[in-house]
Design a protein around this motif. Structure first.
Motif, short mmCIF file in Angstrom:
data_model
loop_
_atom_site.label_atom_id
_atom_site.label_comp_id
_atom_site.label_asym_id
_atom_site.label_seq_id
_atom_site.Cartn_x
_atom_site.Cartn_y
_atom_site.Cartn_z
N GLN A 7 0.82 -1.20 0.00
CA GLN A 7 0.00 0.00 0.00
C GLN A 7 0.86 1.25 0.00
OE1 GLN A 7 -3.50 0.76 0.56
NE2 GLN A 7 -4.39 -0.98 1.62
N GLU A 8 1.90 1.27 0.84
CA GLU A 8 2.72 2.46 0.97
C GLU A 8 3.49 2.75 -0.32
OE1 GLU A 8 4.91 1.61 4.48
OE2 GLU A 8 3.37 2.40 5.82
N ASP A 9 3.71 1.74 -1.15
CA ASP A 9 4.37 1.95 -2.43
C ASP A 9 3.46 2.67 -3.41
OD1 ASP A 9 6.71 0.81 -1.64
OD2 ASP A 9 6.26 -1.18 -2.46
N ARG A 10 2.18 2.69 -3.13
CA ARG A 10 1.22 3.27 -4.06
C ARG A 10 1.00 4.74 -3.72
NH1 ARG A 10 -3.28 -1.22 -5.83
NH2 ARG A 10 -1.79 -2.73 -6.64
N LEU A 174 -6.92 11.54 -10.29
CA LEU A 174 -5.91 10.86 -9.49
C LEU A 174 -5.11 9.92 -10.38
CD1 LEU A 174 -7.60 8.10 -7.26
CD2 LEU A 174 -8.86 9.39 -8.97
N SER A 175 -3.87 9.71 -10.01
CA SER A 175 -3.00 8.82 -10.77
C SER A 175 -2.04 8.15 -9.81
CB SER A 175 -2.22 9.59 -11.85
OG SER A 175 -1.41 10.60 -11.26
N CYS A 176 -1.54 7.01 -10.24
CA CYS A 176 -0.59 6.24 -9.44
C CYS A 176 0.40 5.60 -10.40
CB CYS A 176 -1.30 5.18 -8.61
SG CYS A 176 -0.21 4.13 -7.63
N ALA A 177 1.68 5.86 -10.21
CA ALA A 177 2.70 5.44 -11.18
C ALA A 177 2.80 3.93 -11.32
CB ALA A 177 4.06 6.03 -10.79
N THR A 178 2.37 3.18 -10.30
CA THR A 178 2.52 1.72 -10.35
C THR A 178 1.39 1.02 -11.11
OG1 THR A 178 1.39 1.47 -8.22
CG2 THR A 178 3.79 1.69 -8.17
N LEU A 179 0.41 1.78 -11.59
CA LEU A 179 -0.71 1.18 -12.31
C LEU A 179 -0.41 1.11 -13.81
CD1 LEU A 179 -3.67 2.97 -10.50
CD2 LEU A 179 -3.01 0.57 -10.24
N GLY A 180 -0.46 -0.09 -14.37
CA GLY A 180 -0.26 -0.25 -15.80
C GLY A 180 -1.54 0.00 -16.58
N THR A 181 -1.43 -0.09 -17.91
CA THR A 181 -2.56 0.23 -18.77
C THR A 181 -3.77 -0.65 -18.50
OG1 THR A 181 -1.06 1.01 -20.51
CG2 THR A 181 -3.31 0.43 -21.17
N ALA A 182 -3.57 -1.94 -18.39
CA ALA A 182 -4.70 -2.86 -18.17
C ALA A 182 -5.39 -2.53 -16.84
CB ALA A 182 -4.23 -4.31 -18.19
N LEU A 330 -8.16 1.28 2.48
CA LEU A 330 -7.35 2.42 2.91
C LEU A 330 -6.64 2.17 4.24
CD1 LEU A 330 -9.76 5.35 1.95
CD2 LEU A 330 -7.54 4.87 0.89
N ALA A 331 -6.65 0.94 4.72
CA ALA A 331 -6.01 0.64 6.00
C ALA A 331 -4.57 1.16 6.01
CB ALA A 331 -6.03 -0.87 6.24
N GLY A 332 -4.22 1.90 7.05
CA GLY A 332 -2.89 2.47 7.16
C GLY A 332 -2.74 3.85 6.57
N ARG A 333 -3.73 4.32 5.82
CA ARG A 333 -3.69 5.66 5.23
C ARG A 333 -4.61 6.57 6.06
NH1 ARG A 333 -1.82 4.82 -0.49
NH2 ARG A 333 -2.52 6.95 -0.91
#
Length: 373
Positions: A7-10, A174-182, A330-333
């Protein structure tokens, strides 16, 4: 539940685009019928331009979007594609891309205050409402010429662009760099499926054609099904989803690649609510339990919800289930969970801005240029 380390990587990034409606200083609603583009552009000209806003913000072909504030409207062209006029509906404010929800909300709040300051010496003031309370339909007059027809029929969004002249809402990004196209496309389909139960907390358009229309979101009733609930911006080499209305779009600038843009909420009077909704969307992006997927919005269901809102027990229960799913993801956020708890309080009270607007109207207060007869 996803391990906390993952989660924290996201790390998410956020932006808000907010459409401001306008009032005349005498309290009447201002739109393209009595307010010209040049009058609004003079207000924009008085606001600062920050070169650091770019390349995160798109300028557009006509150069109208030179700043974080710009005149939102419907552009008309001659037969050679030259801009001849722009009928204004209001002023849009857009934030840069921020690393936290709080930063995006704070930036929007500051830029609303700057706009209010620029409007102070004029005959105009900002207001927030989800739908033009006087006019349900923007008529394209004169009819589109040949160049405009070719330009306006190129995509589902261009073909229905006139509909936005009656509606006011945010694009919550919103965007997250670890999310690929699929994964991005799948999230777009998930948010499209659950959109009918997401939108009621934002409803702010209980008026239409000069009076209450019987529901809570004229915007949702008119636009959803013809306009997207969600747009996902992909790279130029990514395969686009063929859909009407669109689910995906090729990014117009590099900063848009990977952006998830939720477009179905009504305009909200308090930017704090945008922050709560962004945290909710974050939780739903992280969620891996919800099964529903749709490529295009369910127009009939949106129209039902637009009328009944959270007063419908089934809608209320489904919205509550989405809050639960987001909270688990969202646990931990902790900051996101705090905002989600505030949103849960609104849900428990079956609260949305439209309910407050109607109560004020019934009490004889002016609301977006309307007063109870």
């Amino acid at each position: 539940m996803e391990p906390r380390a993952v989660q924290e990587d996201r790390a998410f990034r956020y932006g808000i685009e907010h459409e401001c409606a306008l009032l005349h200083s005498d309290g009447g609603f201002a739109d393209y019928t009595d307010t010209g583009f040049d009058e609004l552009q003079a207000v924009i000209d008085a606001l600062p331009e920050d070169p650091d806003d770019y390349p995160e913000l798109r300028v557009g072909d006509q150069g109208i979007k030179r700043k974080r504030w710009y005149v939102e409207g419907y552009e008309r062209f001659d037969t050679h594609g030259r801009l001849v006029r722009c009928d204004p509906k209001g002023i849009e404010i857009r934030t840069r891309i921020h690393g936290s929800v709080d930063a995006a909300v704070g930036a929007l709040r500051a830029d609303v205050a700057r706009l209010d300051g620029a409007l102070a010496p004029t005959r105009l003031r900002t207001t927030v409402i989800g739908f033009n309370p006087l006019r349900s339909e923007y008529r394209i007059e004169p009819p589109l010429n040949e160049w405009e027809r070719q330009h306006r029929l190129g995509s589902p969004e261009e073909r229905t662009a006139h509909l936005h002249m009656s509606t006011y809402g945010p694009d919550l990004n919103l965007s997250c760099a670890t999310l690929g196209t699929a994964a991005l496309v799948d999230i777009g389909r998930k948010l499209t499926h659950y959109s009918p139960w997401l939108v009621p907390l934002s409803f702010s358009s209980p008026f239409r054609d000069g009076a209450p229309w019987g529901g809570l979101s004229a915007r949702t009733a008119v636009r959803t099904g013809l306009r997207p609930a969600v747009l996902v911006f992909l790279g130029e080499r990514d395969e686009q989803v063929d859909a009407d209305p669109s689910l995906t779009q090729e990014a117009r600038i590099p900063a848009e690649v990977g952006r998830i843009e939720f477009k179905a909420f009504d305009a909200c009077p308090d930017p704090v609510l945008y922050g709560e909704l962004l945290s909710w969307l974050t939780g739903l992006v992280l969620d891996e339990t919800l099964p529903g997927r749709r490529t295009t919005p369910d127009a009939a269901l949106h129209q039902h919800v637009a009328l009944a809102g959270l007063g419908d027990d089934d809608v209320h229960a489904c919205t509550g289930a989405l809050l639960d799913a987001a909270a688990a993801a969202l646990a931990g956020r902790d900051d996101d969970l705090g905002r989600l708890e505030s949103l849960r309080g609104r849900w428990a009270r079956r609260e949305c801005p439209a309910v407050t607007m109607l109560a004020r109207y019934e009490d004889g207060e002016p609301v977006a240029g309307l007063r109870h007869p």
